[in-house]
Write a protein that holds these residues in place. Structure first.
Motif, PDB file in Angstrom:
ATOM      1  N   VAL A   9      68.895  80.916  -1.039  1.00  0.00           N
ATOM      2  CA  VAL A   9      68.068  81.887  -2.037  1.00  0.00           C
ATOM      3  C   VAL A   9      67.743  82.766  -1.915  1.00  0.00           C
ATOM      4  N   LEU A  10      67.617  83.092  -3.276  1.00  0.00           N
ATOM      5  CA  LEU A  10      67.904  84.929  -3.989  1.00  0.00           C
ATOM      6  C   LEU A  10      66.834  85.391  -3.395  1.00  0.00           C
ATOM      7  N   MET A  11      66.457  87.187  -2.638  1.00  0.00           N
ATOM      8  CA  MET A  11      65.522  87.675  -2.727  1.00  0.00           C
ATOM      9  C   MET A  11      65.255  88.327  -3.037  1.00  0.00           C
ATOM     10  N   VAL A  12      64.506  89.584  -4.051  1.00  0.00           N
ATOM     11  CA  VAL A  12      65.061  90.682  -4.590  1.00  0.00           C
ATOM     12  C   VAL A  12      63.942  91.576  -4.755  1.00  0.00           C
ATOM     13  N   SER A  13      63.380  92.614  -4.035  1.00  0.00           N
ATOM     14  CA  SER A  13      62.370  93.262  -4.364  1.00  0.00           C
ATOM     15  C   SER A  13      62.790  94.775  -4.247  1.00  0.00           C
ATOM     16  N   TYR A  14      62.903  95.518  -5.253  1.00  0.00           N
ATOM     17  CA  TYR A  14      62.977  97.102  -5.658  1.00  0.00           C
ATOM     18  C   TYR A  14      61.346  97.699  -6.222  1.00  0.00           C
ATOM     19  N   SER A  15      61.689  98.822  -5.374  1.00  0.00           N
ATOM     20  CA  SER A  15      60.130  99.632  -5.995  1.00  0.00           C
ATOM     21  C   SER A  15      60.354 100.913  -6.520  1.00  0.00           C
ATOM     22  N   ASN A  16      60.575 101.730  -7.318  1.00  0.00           N
ATOM     23  CA  ASN A  16      60.608 103.243  -7.111  1.00  0.00           C
ATOM     24  C   ASN A  16      59.645 103.968  -8.303  1.00  0.00           C
ATOM     25  N   GLN A  17      58.226 104.695  -7.016  1.00  0.00           N
ATOM     26  CA  GLN A  17      57.587 104.839  -7.441  1.00  0.00           C
ATOM     27  C   GLN A  17      57.543 106.051  -8.753  1.00  0.00           C
ATOM     28  N   SER A  18      58.447 107.141  -7.923  1.00  0.00           N
ATOM     29  CA  SER A  18      58.573 108.183  -9.498  1.00  0.00           C
ATOM     30  C   SER A  18      58.811 107.435 -10.520  1.00  0.00           C
ATOM     31  N   LYS A  19      59.550 106.268 -10.820  1.00  0.00           N
ATOM     32  CA  LYS A  19      59.798 105.378 -12.418  1.00  0.00           C
ATOM     33  C   LYS A  19      58.726 104.495 -13.186  1.00  0.00           C
ATOM     34  N   SER A  20      58.070 104.223 -11.191  1.00  0.00           N
ATOM     35  CA  SER A  20      57.011 103.097 -11.869  1.00  0.00           C
ATOM     36  C   SER A  20      58.174 101.933 -12.498  1.00  0.00           C
ATOM     37  N   GLU A  21      58.518 101.928 -11.750  1.00  0.00           N
ATOM     38  CA  GLU A  21      59.190 100.091 -11.816  1.00  0.00           C
ATOM     39  C   GLU A  21      59.444  99.382 -10.302  1.00  0.00           C
TER      40      GLU A  21
END
Length: 144
Positions: free
Chosen positions: A123-135
């Motif tokens: 199972v692939l799980m990907v979670s990425y966030s970058n608030q400064s780039k609003s990503e």
């Protein structure tokens, strides 16, 4: 006593066999992934399987990976992140983006609505966030 040693030999042989499903080769990450409402609860309202988000992973010449998530509703849109790397771990792979662990590709149990039963696979799980780039990037799925 012979049966006991035969049993131990059988256990040794079976234990030393390596299953292809447990391969930790980073090349196996490349491909197309699907999800369902059990893997990603955000998809629970999507009743048409063809409208569920899809993830495409492509390996680049420099050994990094590009991840492209395609959403079909409320309107078609794609989101792409480039430059993922992997690290082999005991039970699969870890995914890194900008030197930060953002995901895993490991054996897990999940409910396959196509087979109408619980199955065990990677199972692939990907979670990425970058608030400064609003990503923000999230995907949970299995390889098609």
């Amino acid at each position: 006593m012979k049966n006991f040693f035969a049993f131990l030999l059988l256990l040794g042989v079976l234990g030393s066999c390596k299953s292809d499903d447990l391969s930790q080769d980073s090349n196996e990450l490349e491909g197309v992934y699907r999800t369902n409402a059990f893997l990603d609860p955000l998809c629970i309202a999507i009743t048409d399987e063809n409208q569920l988000p899809r993830l495409d992973i492509v390996k680049k010449n420099n050994g990094t990976f590009d991840l492209t998530r395609t959403n079909f509703i409320p309107q078609p849109a794609t989101q792409k992140l480039s430059g993922f790397t992997t690290k082999e771990v005991k039970d699969g792979l870890e995914l890194y983006y900008e030197n930060t662990k953002v995901g895993t590709y490991v054996v897990g149990k999940w409910y396959d609505d196509k087979k109408d039963k619980e199955v065990s696979s990677k199972v692939l799980m990907v979670s990425y966030s970058n608030q400064s780039k609003s990503e923000f990037f999230f995907y949970a799925g299995v390889k098609k």
